[in-house]
Design a protein around this motif. Structure first.
Motif, PDB file in Angstrom:
ATOM      1  N   TRP A   1      45.109 -50.420   6.936  1.00  0.00           N
ATOM      2  CA  TRP A   1      46.419 -51.079   7.020  1.00  0.00           C
ATOM      3  C   TRP A   1      46.247 -52.570   7.326  1.00  0.00           C
ATOM      4  N   THR A   2      45.397 -52.870   8.296  1.00  0.00           N
ATOM      5  CA  THR A   2      45.183 -54.259   8.713  1.00  0.00           C
ATOM      6  C   THR A   2      44.530 -55.067   7.606  1.00  0.00           C
TER       7      THR A   2
ATOM      8  N   SER B   1      39.453 -51.542  15.856  1.00  0.00           N
ATOM      9  CA  SER B   1      40.120 -50.237  15.941  1.00  0.00           C
ATOM     10  C   SER B   1      39.137 -49.160  15.510  1.00  0.00           C
TER      11      SER B   1
ATOM     12  N   PRO C   1      47.734 -47.223  17.579  1.00  0.00           N
ATOM     13  CA  PRO C   1      47.731 -47.070  16.115  1.00  0.00           C
ATOM     14  C   PRO C   1      49.017 -46.503  15.543  1.00  0.00           C
ATOM     15  N   TRP C   2      49.910 -45.983  16.405  1.00  0.00           N
ATOM     16  CA  TRP C   2      51.127 -45.340  15.918  1.00  0.00           C
ATOM     17  C   TRP C   2      50.782 -44.485  14.692  1.00  0.00           C
TER      18      TRP C   2
ATOM     19  N   ARG D   1      53.478 -50.704  14.267  1.00  0.00           N
ATOM     20  CA  ARG D   1      52.145 -51.303  14.325  1.00  0.00           C
ATOM     21  C   ARG D   1      52.280 -52.827  14.426  1.00  0.00           C
TER      22      ARG D   1
ATOM     23  N   THR E   1      42.979 -45.372   9.300  1.00  0.00           N
ATOM     24  CA  THR E   1      44.210 -45.748   8.610  1.00  0.00           C
ATOM     25  C   THR E   1      44.740 -47.104   9.087  1.00  0.00           C
ATOM     26  N   TYR E   2      44.522 -47.413  10.374  1.00  0.00           N
ATOM     27  CA  TYR E   2      44.982 -48.707  10.885  1.00  0.00           C
ATOM     28  C   TYR E   2      44.049 -49.823  10.431  1.00  0.00           C
TER      29      TYR E   2
ATOM     30  N   TRP F   1      54.843 -46.214  11.679  1.00  0.00           N
ATOM     31  CA  TRP F   1      53.987 -47.299  11.207  1.00  0.00           C
ATOM     32  C   TRP F   1      54.655 -48.667  11.343  1.00  0.00           C
TER      33      TRP F   1
END
Length: 228
Positions: free
Chosen positions: A176-177, A168, A134-135, A144, A172-173, A141
């Protein structure tokens, strides 16, 4: 040693020293199953596999290979291409592939970008990105995997109507996705109700990363996008 490659979408390449049997498989079995990016991709892509296949699935970053090996075992007429740059994960997957006698898997042990650029256009029927790094720090970021450039690569490789499946446990990921993939003109989010992203896909075997997340009190989210 913190073996992180600058600009890469993965972290370490190596962990513990391989046991002799693992090293032997890496030296003998991996070359037989590895995709050779120095040669043109076969047309049709199914010729990568020794037996006839009806469709092809790509898994980017398969960890220890739990999901990849399970899916390949339950679908012998599907060809699977697995990508994993982490040496210890590849060694674990090779042991499982050998034990199961699977012939419908091919492997790539480096960054997925090279493979995606090598694949023929519209050659993949389904792609998985499961519990990727997930960085979490904001300054990382950009590492990612989900981003405009890689979504362009995925869109080129996927057939019209193909699915891109992402899982995931990092909120936050997931956000984000959703934001990046829904903004891409080649994809649509297929969810129609909450169960479509709260529950795993049919036949889901779980992964060690998912088990770790559950143990630590986090839940997984399972997003499905369709290629226009």
């Amino acid at each position: 040693m913190n073996d992180i490659y600058e600009g890469a979408f993965f972290g370490r390449r190596k962990g513990k020293t391989l046991r002799p049997a693992q090293a032997k498989r890496m030296g003998k079995l991996l070359p037989r199953l590895a995709v050779d990016l120095h040669e043109p991709a076969p047309a049709p892509l199914g010729r990568l596999f020794s037996g006839a296949v009806d469709d092809i699935t790509l898994e980017i970053g398969f960890g220890g290979g739990e999901h990849l090996v399970h899916r390949a075992g339950e679908a012998p007429r599907t060809g699977f291409i697995g990508v994993e740059p982490f040496v210890n994960g590849m060694a674990k997957a090779l042991a499982a592939i050998e034990a199961a006698g699977l012939e419908n898997i091919r492997l790539h042990d480096d960054d997925a970008i090279g493979l995606l650029d090598w694949l023929p256009a519209a050659s993949i029927d389904r792609a998985y990105l499961l519990y990727p790094d997930p960085w979490p720090k904001k300054r990382h970021w950009k590492r990612r995997f989900v981003g405009p450039d890689n979504l362009d690569r995925l869109a080129r490789a996927l057939k019209p109507g193909a699915e891109f499946r992402f899982a995931s446990d990092i909120d936050t990921y997931v956000d984000w996705t959703l934001r990046h993939v829904r903004a891409h003109p080649a994809f649509e989010w297929s969810a129609e109700c909450a169960a479509d992203w709260r529950e795993p896909w049919q036949g889901w075997p779980g992964t060690r990363y998912e088990a770790k997340a559950i143990h630590e009190g986090r839940r997984g989210y399972y997003l499905t996008f369709r290629r226009f």
